[in-house]
Design a protein around this motif. Sequence first.
Motif, short mmCIF file in Angstrom:
data_model
loop_
_atom_site.label_atom_id
_atom_site.label_comp_id
_atom_site.label_asym_id
_atom_site.label_seq_id
_atom_site.Cartn_x
_atom_site.Cartn_y
_atom_site.Cartn_z
N GLU A 270 0.83 -1.20 0.00
CA GLU A 270 0.00 0.00 0.00
C GLU A 270 0.87 1.26 0.00
O GLU A 270 0.56 2.24 -0.70
CB GLU A 270 -0.92 0.00 1.22
N THR A 271 1.93 1.23 0.78
CA THR A 271 2.85 2.38 0.82
C THR A 271 3.57 2.54 -0.51
O THR A 271 3.74 3.65 -1.01
CB THR A 271 3.87 2.21 1.96
N VAL A 272 3.99 1.42 -1.11
CA VAL A 272 4.67 1.47 -2.40
C VAL A 272 3.76 2.08 -3.45
O VAL A 272 4.18 2.95 -4.23
CB VAL A 272 5.13 0.05 -2.83
N VAL A 273 2.51 1.66 -3.49
CA VAL A 273 1.55 2.19 -4.46
C VAL A 273 1.35 3.69 -4.25
O VAL A 273 1.30 4.47 -5.21
CB VAL A 273 0.21 1.43 -4.35
N PHE A 274 1.25 4.10 -2.99
CA PHE A 274 1.10 5.53 -2.69
C PHE A 274 2.29 6.33 -3.19
O PHE A 274 2.13 7.38 -3.83
CB PHE A 274 0.93 5.73 -1.19
N LEU A 275 3.51 5.84 -2.92
CA LEU A 275 4.71 6.58 -3.31
C LEU A 275 4.85 6.64 -4.83
O LEU A 275 5.30 7.66 -5.37
CB LEU A 275 5.94 5.95 -2.67
N LYS A 276 4.46 5.59 -5.52
CA LYS A 276 4.52 5.62 -6.98
C LYS A 276 3.54 6.66 -7.53
O LYS A 276 3.87 7.38 -8.49
CB LYS A 276 4.21 4.23 -7.54
N THR A 299 11.88 4.70 -9.56
CA THR A 299 12.35 4.55 -8.19
C THR A 299 11.44 5.35 -7.25
O THR A 299 10.38 5.81 -7.66
CB THR A 299 13.79 5.06 -8.05
N ASN A 300 11.87 5.53 -6.01
CA ASN A 300 11.13 6.39 -5.08
C ASN A 300 11.82 7.74 -4.94
O ASN A 300 11.73 8.40 -3.90
CB ASN A 300 10.98 5.72 -3.71
N PHE A 301 12.49 8.18 -5.99
CA PHE A 301 13.09 9.51 -6.03
C PHE A 301 13.00 10.05 -7.44
O PHE A 301 12.76 9.31 -8.41
CB PHE A 301 14.54 9.51 -5.53
N ILE A 302 13.21 11.34 -7.57
CA ILE A 302 13.22 11.99 -8.87
C ILE A 302 14.50 12.80 -9.00
O ILE A 302 14.84 13.59 -8.11
CB ILE A 302 12.00 12.93 -9.04
N THR A 303 15.21 12.60 -10.09
CA THR A 303 16.41 13.38 -10.38
C THR A 303 16.02 14.53 -11.29
O THR A 303 15.36 14.32 -12.32
CB THR A 303 17.49 12.51 -11.03
N PRO A 331 30.18 14.50 -14.25
CA PRO A 331 29.86 15.49 -15.28
C PRO A 331 28.44 15.37 -15.83
O PRO A 331 27.81 16.38 -16.17
CB PRO A 331 30.89 15.19 -16.37
N LEU A 332 27.90 14.14 -15.93
CA LEU A 332 26.55 13.97 -16.45
C LEU A 332 25.48 14.49 -15.48
O LEU A 332 24.33 14.66 -15.87
CB LEU A 332 26.28 12.50 -16.77
N LEU A 333 25.87 14.72 -14.24
CA LEU A 333 24.92 15.20 -13.23
C LEU A 333 25.04 16.71 -13.00
O LEU A 333 24.65 17.22 -11.96
CB LEU A 333 25.13 14.45 -11.91
N ASP A 334 25.55 17.40 -13.99
CA ASP A 334 25.71 18.84 -13.90
C ASP A 334 24.38 19.50 -13.57
O ASP A 334 23.37 19.28 -14.25
CB ASP A 334 26.25 19.38 -15.23
N GLU A 335 24.36 20.31 -12.49
CA GLU A 335 23.20 21.06 -12.01
C GLU A 335 22.00 20.15 -11.69
O GLU A 335 20.84 20.56 -11.82
CB GLU A 335 22.79 22.14 -13.02
N CYS A 336 22.27 18.95 -11.22
CA CYS A 336 21.20 18.03 -10.86
C CYS A 336 21.05 17.90 -9.34
O CYS A 336 22.02 18.03 -8.59
CB CYS A 336 21.45 16.63 -11.44
N VAL A 337 19.83 17.64 -8.92
CA VAL A 337 19.53 17.28 -7.53
C VAL A 337 18.69 16.02 -7.54
O VAL A 337 18.07 15.67 -8.57
CB VAL A 337 18.76 18.41 -6.79
N ARG A 338 18.66 15.34 -6.41
CA ARG A 338 17.84 14.12 -6.27
C ARG A 338 16.87 14.34 -5.12
O ARG A 338 17.29 14.66 -4.00
CB ARG A 338 18.73 12.91 -6.01
N ILE A 339 15.59 14.17 -5.39
CA ILE A 339 14.55 14.43 -4.40
C ILE A 339 13.81 13.14 -4.09
O ILE A 339 13.17 12.55 -4.98
CB ILE A 339 13.56 15.50 -4.90
N THR A 340 13.88 12.69 -2.85
CA THR A 340 13.12 11.51 -2.44
C THR A 340 11.63 11.84 -2.43
O THR A 340 11.23 12.92 -2.02
CB THR A 340 13.54 11.07 -1.03
N VAL A 341 10.83 10.90 -2.89
CA VAL A 341 9.38 11.07 -2.81
C VAL A 341 8.95 10.79 -1.38
O VAL A 341 9.19 9.71 -0.84
CB VAL A 341 8.67 10.12 -3.78
#
Length: 359
Positions: A270-276, A299-303, A331-341
């Motif tokens: 149920e938690t997995v479905v909610f986070l998706k 995943t449970n995050f967004i880059t 270098p491929l992650l230039d100006e990137c952040v990762r946000i957990t859902v």
Amino acid sequence: MTELTEIIRSDIQALTAYHVADLPQDFIKLDAMESPFHPFGRKEGLREEWLALMAEAPIHLYPNPATSGLQQALREAFSIPECAEIALGNGSDELIQLMTMLVAKPGAVMLAVEPSFVMYKHNAALYGMEYVGVPLNDDFTLNLEAVLAAVRQYQPALIFLAYPNNPTGLRFERKQVEAVIAAAKGIVVVDEAYGAFSDDSFLPQAGKIENLVVMRTISKIGFAGLRIGYAAGCPAIMRELAKIVPPYNMNQLSLATAKFAMKHADVIEETVVFLKAERERMQLEIAKLNRVKAFPSATNFITVRVPDALALFEKLKEHKILIKKLHGSHPLLDECVRITVGSREANDAVLTVMKGLYA
């Protein structure tokens, strides 16, 4: 102190320790892909049942993970084939370490894609393996031609492929991963730490493909504090791995809790479905912003790529929200952040700040 530095390996002295960010008081923590909910808090009476189980756990005795029953509970909960043998680890981190130790001979090569989970390369250095990192494409997809060329050239003893990948969030094409497994003469570890949030898995093939090991964890589905990972593969590999697994690498409380959790897999789902669902909602909202790109995520995050990753990181920190700044790590992650859902409220707080910056 000079004498100590002469004793300690120089290559270890040159490494940097894995940094775990401090969590200031009253902050929303969205930097480490943890579940926002207590796993037994969403069903009445379940937390009390778990606490009663903990009170009876034999913490005065050494644990025996092999006879704990957790392997069978995992097999039933996640439909792991009977032909696969299962190893338990103190989190996926220990299994990565043990898989590296298993093949670390002079001249042995580890191959992984980049950017990916940093502990692959870290363990290659610890155990003296040559490390080969193959860059992803600019859109974080797998450069299959480059990976296969590296497999042919270096004949790696061990390949790690995160499926889906961290820190990019993308799940590679299944046929591409199958091609790597088929081309490799060494062991291929398909790391499915985020598999619960994906729409595909190699677990059904565990034990059926000779050089395949599928690695998972229960950390991302609500149990990060337990430190329980598991790996499934054919007996020829797993029985050798068992020889180097520490005899008491798990603890009684974690074993009992994980086994209890598998009996209530429906609550965890149920938690997995909610986070998706929240992940999809956040991606739709972020897509409306100017100068911002949210990459596809399984995943449970967004880059997310933004005009100034540090500025967003600091602005969210001002609002007591902690995310992961990826800028500068590759270098491929230039100006990137990762946000957990996180919870809906936490996600809305992030979106409010981002809309203030990029609307």
